[in-house]
Design an enzyme around this catalytic site. Structure first.
Site, PDB file in Angstrom:
ATOM      1  N   GLU A 146       0.791  -1.090  -0.179  1.00  0.00           N
ATOM      2  CA  GLU A 146       0.067  -0.002  -0.243  1.00  0.00           C
ATOM      3  C   GLU A 146       0.947   1.177  -0.076  1.00  0.00           C
ATOM      4  O   GLU A 146       0.537   2.195   0.819  1.00  0.00           O
ATOM      5  CB  GLU A 146      -0.970  -0.062   1.299  1.00  0.00           C
ATOM      6  N   ASP A 161      -8.225  -9.124   3.859  1.00  0.00           N
ATOM      7  CA  ASP A 161      -8.120  -8.106   4.606  1.00  0.00           C
ATOM      8  C   ASP A 161      -9.056  -8.032   5.916  1.00  0.00           C
ATOM      9  O   ASP A 161     -10.140  -7.266   5.635  1.00  0.00           O
ATOM     10  CB  ASP A 161      -8.037  -6.796   3.998  1.00  0.00           C
ATOM     11  N   GLU A 184     -12.812  -2.504  11.702  1.00  0.00           N
ATOM     12  CA  GLU A 184     -12.877  -1.932  10.362  1.00  0.00           C
ATOM     13  C   GLU A 184     -13.826  -2.219   9.515  1.00  0.00           C
ATOM     14  O   GLU A 184     -14.482  -1.407   8.930  1.00  0.00           O
ATOM     15  CB  GLU A 184     -11.231  -2.291   9.944  1.00  0.00           C
TER      16      GLU A 184
HETATM   17  C1  GCV Z   1      -2.389   0.184   8.242  1.00  0.00           C
HETATM   18  C2  GCV Z   1      -5.889  -2.419   5.180  1.00  0.00           C
HETATM   19  C3  GCV Z   1      -6.558  -1.059   6.079  1.00  0.00           C
HETATM   20  C4  GCV Z   1      -5.251  -0.108   6.153  1.00  0.00           C
HETATM   21  C5  GCV Z   1      -4.229  -0.782   6.874  1.00  0.00           C
HETATM   22  C6  GCV Z   1      -3.636  -2.011   6.112  1.00  0.00           C
HETATM   23  C7  GCV Z   1      -2.843  -2.680   6.760  1.00  0.00           C
HETATM   24  O1  GCV Z   1      -5.604  -2.165   4.004  1.00  0.00           O
HETATM   25  O2  GCV Z   1      -7.649  -0.238   5.531  1.00  0.00           O
HETATM   26  O3  GCV Z   1      -5.844   1.112   6.948  1.00  0.00           O
HETATM   27  O4  GCV Z   1      -3.217   0.005   7.130  1.00  0.00           O
HETATM   28  O5  GCV Z   1      -5.061  -2.721   6.023  1.00  0.00           O
HETATM   29  O6  GCV Z   1      -3.054  -3.650   7.528  1.00  0.00           O
HETATM   30  O7  GCV Z   1      -1.650  -2.397   6.625  1.00  0.00           O
END
Ligand code: GCV
Length: 697
Positions: free
Chosen positions: A311, A385, A413
């Site tokens: 990411e 995720d 989340e």
């Molecule tokens: C901390 C998902 C979440 C992100 C998070 C990522 C991760 O994509 O939406 O906010 O980033 O996981 O676990 O690194």
């Protein structure tokens, strides 16, 4: 302050003022210590524990004694004094063979050695002629954990006059991962700002951090990663290390070590180097110097957690190096100090494979055996995720030479943020109890993670925290249960989710049996209901930008694998992601017999059907209904169940305190409405896609 408020309320009740139980804010979590109501039990407790015989002082021993004094005073409604010796019946003796003469004289050393520094024994015994209860451990932290265990027994109404308890944690690292940013915000946090208040540190440490430490120690959590994995390199600068050291000083007596998330490009960003290439000698020197500096200020520092090449985060692949190269340069720097690297496997580079859920396995499994001894690879429970339901991540059981840390998400989340009551215990148990078949049947994820399957020297589990500065810590009074359950399952993954829920309810709400039973059944069904009204039958990622909004139509233009349509692939004729051998073959990353069972729609569990299969809407299910009818039925049932949750809570009015009753009711109302929107929007959307009539309710 809040405890004082409770005392005032009590006095108010006595003096004829209205005894508003409304002072309950949820701040005390499961450490409320309300006076024991059952008279017979109370009498037995008062007889079993009349005074505390403390160990030699130490920071940890002192907090154990303080917690017992405080807890027993409130629970037994009498002060429990500290006395030097067992000179009468009913003494509660604490200590290690080194810190307590009484414990040393019991001859338990071999047993305590076996239980380790964090394990403990609690036994009703005789010391000379006197009746006593002994909490003993090899280490001070074990004594503290034992003290919390005894308090839990009293809080949950268990008898304590004939105890013979031996406990030790099944996993060595039991960590919270805070995704807290240095500006006070929290990524995926739904309970207010960060607890750390960076700008006040190191001069002032918020006293609340002590309560955070107490809560964690009470459930056996022994480490906190303080900052977001999307890490600012600044946390590694000298001024921030001083701030971190101040937090570490507060957590240390409670057996909690601090860890930090490290930005892989830190040598460049704060080190002034031209590169962060892990094979560059100057970069290796920089990390070593940074580790040395960190341990100078935090001698028991735990290590670094790293999100690399994920990411948009920097990583070794930026320099055409492997994840092993990346992890090892950090590990070499930490090794002389006993620190570890937790290197996350949450990577999904689209060039690796068209199916996102396959990518981590493809990048990491070939590297098995190439990591240093002090590297652990941290793997999310599922391959996508933190969805409401995923199969377990196929990396569990696939890397025998690399200790894996299981990463769970306590913050909700994708599970309704802090608005929905969703008890995650059953979801985590589903994961922990799943059979990987790595070394034949019975190679459950729990046995992989606890090192039984592959004999790892170090084991761990991490939970992405749901804490913040809200009065009740977690935003929703019931989200506290997920923090609690994470700690209890990290200590012992074999515990039943239902038992953990029951403990939490008794400690947090009430011990009245019918209320306990109602709340427990609400909690136990809540995750399955959430799955039903959001993403049933193996559907996943039907959300929009904030991961809360229902958005099955989401076409996210930034990346296909951030959209919803990439995952459900619905069209006029069919729905679901074909991950069989005829499709992406993600199922091939699992071992036999799972790959065969899950790879065949006829034997695939209904809960994972559309995760692994793309199926015609008209497919006849075992229920006799078509897939379309079944899907609609799930949405309707889920929304009904959400409404029932609200209705069931209403029957508890007056049986729990008004303040938390009302707060939870407001959340449940919202949950009912949200669940109805999920139902209506998803049924409407899929109906628009498939053009089939919506079945009658
Ligand atoms: C901390 C998902 C979440 C992100 C998070 C990522 C991760 O994509 O939406 O906010 O980033 O996981 O676990 O690194």
């Amino acid at each position: 302050m809040l405890r004082r408020l409770r005392a005032i309320v009590l006095l108010a009740g006595l003096s004829g003022w209205p005894a508003a139980a409304t002072a309950e804010t949820g701040y005390d979590l499961w450490l409320r210590y309300p006076a024991v109501g059952d008279r017979a039990l109370l009498a037995s407790y008062r007889k079993a524990v009349t005074a505390i015989v403390p160990p030699a002082p130490s920071a940890t021993a002192d907090v154990a004694v303080e917690e017992l004094k405080r807890g027993l005073l409130d629970l037994l409604a009498v002060p429990v004094p500290v006395v030097p010796d067992v000179e009468a019946d009913g003494r509660l003796v604490l200590g290690t063979p080194r810190s307590s003469r009484v414990v040393a004289g019991l001859g338990w050393s071999a047993e305590l050695d076996r239980l380790g520094d964090e394990g403990y024994r609690i036994r009703s015994t005789r010391v000379g002629e006197r009746r006593a209860t002994v909490i003993a451990s090899k280490g001070d932290v074990g004594v503290l954990y034992g003290a919390f265990h005894l308090l839990r027994l009293v809080q949950t109404g268990q008898p304590i006059e004939a105890l013979d308890v031996a406990e030790r944690p099944r996993l060595s690292l039991r960590l919270l991962n805070h995704w807290d940013n240095l500006d006070g915000s929290i990524e995926r946090g739904y309970a207010g700002e960060s607890l750390w208040r960076w700008s006040e540190l190191p001069g002032r440490v918020d006293p609340r951090i002590t309560d955070y430490a107490r809560a964690n120690a009470s459930i056996g959590i022994n480490g906190s990663v303080l900052n977001n994995v999307n890490a600012s390199a600044e946390i590694l600068t000298a001024p921030y290390l001083e701030k971190v050291a101040a937090i570490a000083r507060v957590l240390r007596p409670y057996g909690i070590r601090v860890f930090l998330s490290a930005n892989f490009a830190a040598p460049r960003i704060i080190g002034g180097l031209a590169t962060a290439d892990p094979l560059d000698p100057a970069v290796a020197r920089w990390w070593k110097a940074k580790a040395d500096e960190t341990y100078r200020v935090i001698p028991d520092f735990g290590g670094w957690l790293v999100k690399a090449n994920s990411e948009g985060q920097p990583g070794p692949q930026d320099y055409k190096r492997t994840h092993a190269d990346g992890a090892n340069v950090l590990a070499d720097a930490l090794a002389p100090h006993g620190g570890i690297v937790m290197y996350r496997a949450f990577v999904y580079d689209a060039s690796v494979d068209p199916d996102r859920v396959k990518r981590a396995w493809l990048e990491f499994v070939p590297l098995d055996g190439r990591f240093r001894d002090n590297v652990m690879v941290q793997v999310k429970n599922g391959p996508l995720d933190f969805q409401p339901r995923e199969p377990f991540h196929p990396m569990f059981g696939a890397m025998p030479k690399t200790p894996l840390v299981a990463e769970l998400q306590v913050t909700q989340e994708y599970l309704g943020h802090s608005n929905h009551l969703v008890y995650l215990g059953p979801m985590w148990k589903e994961f922990l109890d799943a059979d990987t078949f790595a070394k034949g049947p019975g190679s459950t994820v729990a046995r992989v993670v606890d090192g039984t399957v592959d004999r790892w020297p170090r084991t761990g589990i991490a939970g992405v925290a749901n804490t913040g500065r809200d009065g009740n810590w977690c935003g929703h009074d019931f989200a506290q249960a997920n923090w609690y359950a994470f700690g209890r399952l990290a200590w012992n993954p074999a515990l039943a989710a239902e038992r953990v829920a029951e403990e939490w309810i008794r400690m947090t709400w009430t011990s009245a049996p019918e209320v306990v039973a109602s709340i427990r059944s609400m909690m136990m069904g809540s995750r399955e209901s959430f799955v039903r009204y959001t993403m049933p039958l193996g559907l996943h990622h039907l959300i929009g930008g904030d991961h809360y909004a229902v958005m099955p139509e989401n076409p996210d233009p930034r990346r296909a694998d951030w959209s919803a349509i990439y995952y459900h692939r619905a069209d006029r004729s069919a729905i679901g992601f074909d991950r069989t051998a005829a499709g992406s073959n993600a199922v091939g990353q699992y071992r036999s017999p799972l790959r065969e069972q899950w790879g065949d729609a006829k034997t695939c569990p209904r809960e994972l059907l559309l995760w692994f299969h793309r199926l015609p809407w008209e497919l006849r299910m075992t229920s006799g209904r078509t897939l379309w009818e079944e899907l609609v039925g799930e949405y309707r049932r889920g929304a009904d169940e959400a409404r029932e949750l609200e209705a069931r809570w209403k029957t508890l009015e007056g049986q729990v305190d008004q303040e938390r009753y009302r707060a939870v009711l407001a959340k449940l109302r919202r949950q009912t409405e949200d669940a109805a929107s999920w139902r209506d929007k998803c049924i409407g959307y899929f109906h628009g896609v498939n053009g089939r009539p919506v079945p009658e309710p």
